[in-house]
Write an enzyme that holds these catalytic residues in place. Structure first.
Site, short mmCIF file in Angstrom:
data_model
loop_
_atom_site.label_atom_id
_atom_site.label_comp_id
_atom_site.label_asym_id
_atom_site.label_seq_id
_atom_site.Cartn_x
_atom_site.Cartn_y
_atom_site.Cartn_z
N LYS A 8 0.69 -1.46 -0.21
CA LYS A 8 0.12 0.01 0.00
C LYS A 8 0.93 1.34 0.49
CE LYS A 8 1.17 1.75 4.28
NZ LYS A 8 1.33 2.93 4.63
N ASP A 133 -2.28 -1.11 10.32
CA ASP A 133 -2.68 -1.86 8.56
C ASP A 133 -2.98 -2.69 8.04
OD1 ASP A 133 -1.22 1.00 8.42
OD2 ASP A 133 0.33 0.14 7.96
#
Length: 280
Positions: A8, A133
């Site tokens: 990401k 995350d």
């Protein structure tokens, strides 16, 4: 079974303050990219065995993939018995959620292989125990994250954009970056509403202009290479550039993949890892 675990980047990262539990209250727009690790699952008689091709990844119980498997066994009572071969392509300690995305893929893969039938909500709660995350990595795509990062609102994804990643030779720990951030005077926060508007309307200029990460100043104070790389990416033709997460990886956004690849061929950054990928 084989699964991809996608990296990401942060299109924005803002910090709203400290929470009562000691974590920072964040508001950030996160984006999955094609760059990925690979996890291959094989049954074994008992236990958890992690095999990795990276010397930077611990194979034992400190590995996030191992911790994900152990957490599922504890939560469900499953006896286990799994070997997971982890092929690393995402740089370590780079601000790209390499460990978190591997943990998310382990949760998803083992839920299927072991026929645990856990709901998405259960997987998200378990993922939160492994790292802030991990819930986003379970979701993927584009999302607004709040709280510690676990409160997620899916967003419209931009068309496939070229992403040029530059990873310096050093790593940065998330805790170290947040400590440095707390020592610095407050700086400008991202315009989250502006970024959401750009994503909704497909506004390329607005998207590039809205890139902001408040941790960038903190990491740059410790590593001046970060702003230097950002400057080079902008000079190479990137529409916008930003440090991802706690860094030190800096990315440049391009309107398409060929543009990012062409820019990468002209970069001269000895010792840095240069990767070209796209948003997904």
């Amino acid at each position: 079974m084989k699964l991809k675990a996608h990296a990401k980047i942060n299109l924005t990262l803002g910090i709203k303050g400290l929470r009562p539990d000691g974590y920072h209250e964040v508001e950030m727009v996160m984006q999955s990219v094609e760059l990925h690790d690979c996890l291959e699952f094989s049954p074994i008689p008992e236990g958890i065995e992690i095999i990795t091709d990276s010397p930077d990844i611990p194979p034992g119980s400190d590995n996030l993939v191992h911790r994900a498997a152990a957490l599922l066994m504890e939560y469900t009572g499953h006896p286990g018995g799994i070997r997971i071969a982890l092929k690393k392509n995402i740089p370590v300690a780079a601000g790209l959620a390499g460990g978190s995305t591997d943990a998310a893929a382990a949760l998803k893969g083992l839920n299927e292989i072991w026929e645990l039938k856990l709901t998405k909500a259960e997987l998200f709660r378990l993922g939160e125990k492994l790292g802030a995350d991990v819930p986003f990595c379970l979701l993927g795509g584009t999302a607004l994250a709040r709280g510690k990062g676990e409160e997620l609102i899916p967003l419209p994804s931009p068309k496939a954009l070229g992403v040029l990643l530059v990873k310096p030779t050093f790593g940065v720990s998330t805790a170290e970056a947040y400590r440095k951030y707390d020592e610095l005077p407050p700086g400008p926060q991202p315009d989250t509403d502006g970024m959401l508007g750009a994503l909704r309307t497909g506004d390329w200029d607005g998207l590039c202009a809205g890139l902001r990460n408040v941790l960038e100043r903190a990491t740059a104070a410790m590593h001046p290479e970060v702003p230097e790389i950002k400057k080079l990416l902008l000079e190479s033709g990137a529409g916008g550039a930003l440090m991802s997460g706690s860094g030190p990886t800096v990315f440049g956004l391009f309107a398409d993949f060929p543009g990012a690849r062409e820019a990468a061929s002209g970069l001269e950054l000895p010792g840095c890892g240069i990767l070209v990928t796209r948003t997904i």
